[in-house]
Design a protein around this motif. Structure first.
Motif, short mmCIF file in Angstrom:
data_model
loop_
_atom_site.label_atom_id
_atom_site.label_comp_id
_atom_site.label_asym_id
_atom_site.label_seq_id
_atom_site.Cartn_x
_atom_site.Cartn_y
_atom_site.Cartn_z
N MET A 13 0.92 -1.34 0.27
CA MET A 13 -0.26 -0.06 -0.14
C MET A 13 0.47 0.87 -0.47
SD MET A 13 -3.02 -0.68 2.79
CE MET A 13 -4.03 0.51 2.12
N LYS A 14 -0.01 2.40 -0.09
CA LYS A 14 0.94 4.07 -0.36
C LYS A 14 0.50 4.48 0.92
CE LYS A 14 1.86 5.84 -4.18
NZ LYS A 14 1.39 6.39 -6.19
N ALA A 15 2.20 4.89 1.55
CA ALA A 15 0.92 5.57 2.99
C ALA A 15 1.87 7.22 2.84
CB ALA A 15 1.56 5.08 4.31
N PHE A 16 0.83 8.45 2.79
CA PHE A 16 2.12 9.57 3.40
C PHE A 16 1.52 9.71 4.78
CE2 PHE A 16 2.04 12.52 -0.56
CZ PHE A 16 3.50 13.24 0.69
N LEU A 17 3.37 10.20 5.14
CA LEU A 17 2.95 10.81 6.50
C LEU A 17 3.25 12.58 6.45
CD1 LEU A 17 4.09 7.90 6.15
CD2 LEU A 17 4.53 8.06 9.37
N ILE A 18 2.70 13.23 7.67
CA ILE A 18 2.36 14.59 7.37
C ILE A 18 2.93 15.22 8.67
CG2 ILE A 18 1.15 16.54 7.40
CD1 ILE A 18 -0.53 15.11 4.60
N PHE A 32 1.01 11.87 -5.33
CA PHE A 32 1.90 10.50 -4.95
C PHE A 32 0.52 9.66 -4.77
CE2 PHE A 32 2.69 7.79 -1.31
CZ PHE A 32 4.01 7.59 -1.97
N LYS A 33 -1.43 10.09 -4.46
CA LYS A 33 -2.07 8.96 -4.59
C LYS A 33 -1.85 8.44 -3.15
CE LYS A 33 -3.43 9.48 -9.67
NZ LYS A 33 -2.71 9.86 -9.81
N PRO A 34 -1.52 8.27 -2.41
CA PRO A 34 -1.83 7.64 -1.33
C PRO A 34 -2.77 6.67 -0.74
CG PRO A 34 -1.53 9.77 -0.25
CD PRO A 34 -1.71 10.12 -1.59
N ASP A 35 -2.67 5.31 -0.17
CA ASP A 35 -3.57 4.98 0.08
C ASP A 35 -4.54 5.63 1.40
OD1 ASP A 35 -4.65 2.45 -1.61
OD2 ASP A 35 -2.62 2.41 -1.35
N ILE A 36 -3.84 5.77 1.99
CA ILE A 36 -3.89 6.63 3.59
C ILE A 36 -2.95 7.34 3.98
CG2 ILE A 36 -2.42 4.47 4.47
CD1 ILE A 36 -4.41 4.85 7.12
N VAL A 37 -3.05 8.36 4.97
CA VAL A 37 -2.58 9.62 5.08
C VAL A 37 -2.45 9.22 6.83
CG1 VAL A 37 -1.94 12.23 5.88
CG2 VAL A 37 -2.89 11.12 3.44
N PHE A 38 -1.29 9.33 6.99
CA PHE A 38 -0.97 10.16 8.59
C PHE A 38 -0.06 11.52 9.24
CE2 PHE A 38 -0.13 5.60 7.48
CZ PHE A 38 -1.16 4.88 8.67
N PRO A 47 -8.20 9.33 2.66
CA PRO A 47 -8.54 9.18 4.33
C PRO A 47 -7.01 9.08 5.32
CG PRO A 47 -9.32 7.27 2.92
CD PRO A 47 -8.03 8.37 1.72
N CYS A 48 -7.62 9.82 5.99
CA CYS A 48 -6.65 10.62 6.73
C CYS A 48 -6.66 10.16 8.57
CB CYS A 48 -7.13 11.80 6.70
SG CYS A 48 -5.35 12.47 7.12
N VAL A 49 -5.42 9.36 9.23
CA VAL A 49 -5.44 8.79 10.43
C VAL A 49 -4.76 9.57 10.99
CG1 VAL A 49 -4.78 7.16 11.49
CG2 VAL A 49 -6.02 6.51 9.73
N ALA A 50 -5.15 10.89 12.41
CA ALA A 50 -4.63 11.52 13.51
C ALA A 50 -3.61 10.53 14.24
CB ALA A 50 -5.54 12.26 13.91
N VAL A 51 -2.18 10.71 14.99
CA VAL A 51 -1.28 10.10 15.47
C VAL A 51 -0.62 11.46 16.56
CG1 VAL A 51 -1.27 8.15 13.82
CG2 VAL A 51 0.42 10.58 13.66
N GLY A 52 -0.11 11.22 17.32
CA GLY A 52 0.50 12.25 18.03
C GLY A 52 0.41 11.97 20.13
#
Ligand code: SF4
Length: 469
Positions: free
Chosen positions: A1-6, A75-81, A102-107
């Motif tokens: 899968m493709k993941a983008f971290l921001i 980039f067309k990620p499947d998911i963004v963190f 689709p964006c997942v919040a972290v921290g």
């Protein structure tokens, strides 16, 4: 899968910071960017598990939301963190909406307010240390530590116990030249030799974020292997240990110092530790190349320290600073105004103590009851919270706490007074500190750094002179 971290855009100090705040740059005009370890370890975890990863630290890069959205589209990620924080929360929600994936919040903020994140439109929010849990989150299926629209999170993500088994941070995906801690000289690389802290100060976000049993140590040999690789790749002037508190475990810190000496890296190091350190430990640190030591005192009022509770004695703090000076280690102490039990008188005592401590640099913050902390619960129960919008939870700006005999305005006034007194102090009694800041600005940014710091210094001087009239 493709993941983008921001690390999303905005004028904040967020990912990598223990006290997220707006970038007021109040102390010395230095452009501080902590290395975002959570994102960097998450990126290496995902890559090691066979996924395609892209990362953008928009704050370090000065990237606006439009440019970020464009990069995400490409980039067309499947998911963004996305790492979020209290003061930046509104803006983080806008960024999440602009991204359109689709964006997942972290921290730490996502941990404390997971449900609120989901209600705001995040596809999920991970509770607890997220860097090793990201792979399991990719499918967004129910997990006890993942809040989604259909399932609340009831637990923390499992803590990685053996830190040396985790792949090293994915440094190559980050703008390494941008990261610095103001205490370091020149270009530094940042490393962790431990995670967490066994203490439980009630304003601290560490335990609420990491969960119970959060204090874990690394093998000094593994830490030094990582340092050797960082030196090989980035040729730094200094190493910075960004541990929550490096000096709490005597055996660990002595073992680390011994290994650093054995490896002969030929570089100094700086670190963050406890305010009181045994003399022989400081000697070992100095012999291993410790150049600067940061620690939190918080208050000079023993009653406040008891209430927090912070396990230090002020006499021991004075001795630590004295020992450091004798051993040639620079010191940086941090203080907080507006903690429970403080009064105008005890705040004045803290200012006097801070100035007489004769550390090389200082930092003053405003007590901020970040959600999830014991201080937040106490403030809510006691009716001390005067603001509830997360944007106002900013330890560099204003107080959201107000006590019956010590108002938010009083706290802000004492905080501002502390900065003015300190800046006047270094101007008139400790000019060496000014020289240190100018030399650092020049080493990092060249002439532009000198101009920026000069402008900042002139503004501060005018403000101080006006206030002294
Ligand atoms: S000693 Fe420092 S790191 Fe540990 S709980 Fe207290 S404030 Fe947090």
């Amino acid at each position: 899968m493709k993941a983008f971290l921001i690390n999303p855009p905005g004028p904040y100090c967020r990912a990598g910071s223990r006290w997220p705040h707006r970038r007021a740059i109040r102390s010395v005009g230095i452009d501080y960017h902590p290395f975002p370890f959570g994102l960097a370890y998450a990126a290496s975890r995902l890559r090691a598990d066979g996924h395609t990863v892209s990362v953008l630290d928009c704050i370090a890069l000065g990237m606006p939301v439009e440019a970020l959205a464009e990069k995400v589209r490409e980039f067309k990620p499947d998911i963004v963190f996305m790492e979020t924080s209290a003061p930046s929360f509104r803006r983080d929600v806008e960024t999440m909406r602009a991204i359109g994936r689709p964006c997942v919040a972290v921290g730490a903020h996502a941990t404390a307010t997971a449900r609120e994140h989901v209600q705001a439109g995040f596809a999920g929010a991970i509770r607890g240390e997220y860097d090793q849990a990201v792979t399991e989150t990719l499918d967004l299926l129910p997990r006890p530590w993942l809040a989604t629209k259909t399932s609340p999170a009831t637990e923390h993500a499992p803590l990685p116990v053996r830190l040396d088994d985790i792949p090293w941070p994915a440094w190559d995906l980050f703008p390494m030249e941008k990261y610095n801690d103001p205490i370091c000289r020149g270009r530094s690389v940042t490393v962790l030799s431990s995670r967490g802290c066994p203490h439980r100060c009630d304003f601290c976000t560490l335990a609420p974020y990491h969960g119970e049993h959060d204090y874990r140590l690394r093998d000094p040999k593994a830490v030094c292997d990582e340092i050797a690789e960082l030196i090989r790749r980035y040729h730094p002037d200094e190493i910075y240990f960004d541990d929550d508190s490096i000096s709490l475990n005597r055996k660990h810190v002595l073992g680390l110092c011994e290994e650093l000496r054995r490896r002969r890296f030929g570089l100094p190091f700086s670190c963050m530790g406890h305010a009181t350190v045994a003399h022989d430990v400081l000697e070992a640190m100095a012999a291993a190349g410790c150049r600067a030591y940061k620690f939190g005192v918080e208050s000079a009022d023993p009653d406040v320290l008891r209430q927090i509770p912070k396990a230090i004695e002020l006499d021991d703090v004075v001795r630590t600073v004295h020992d450091c000076r004798r051993l040639g280690i620079r010191t940086h102490a941090t203080f907080v105004f507006g903690l429970p039990g403080e009064t105008r008188e005890s705040a004045m005592k803290t200012i006097e103590f801070a100035l007489h401590l004769r550390t090389h640099t200082l930092q003053f913050a405003i007590a901020t009851p970040y959600p999830g902390t014991a201080l937040y619960e106490r403030a809510r129960n006691k009716g001390w919270l005067v603001k509830e919008d997360w944007s106002d939870f900013d330890p560099a700006a204003e107080s959201v706490l107000s006590y019956p005999d010590y108002s938010a305005a009083d706290i802000a006034e004492m905080h501002a007074l502390a900065w003015r007194r300190w800046q006047w102090h270094i101007l008139t009694r400790q000019p060496g500190t000014l020289f240190h800041h100018f030399r650092n600005a020049y080493r990092r940014e060249g002439a532009a750094g000198l101009v920026r710091l000069g402008r900042y210094g002139a503004q501060r001087l005018l403000a101080i002179l006006r206030s002294r009239r």
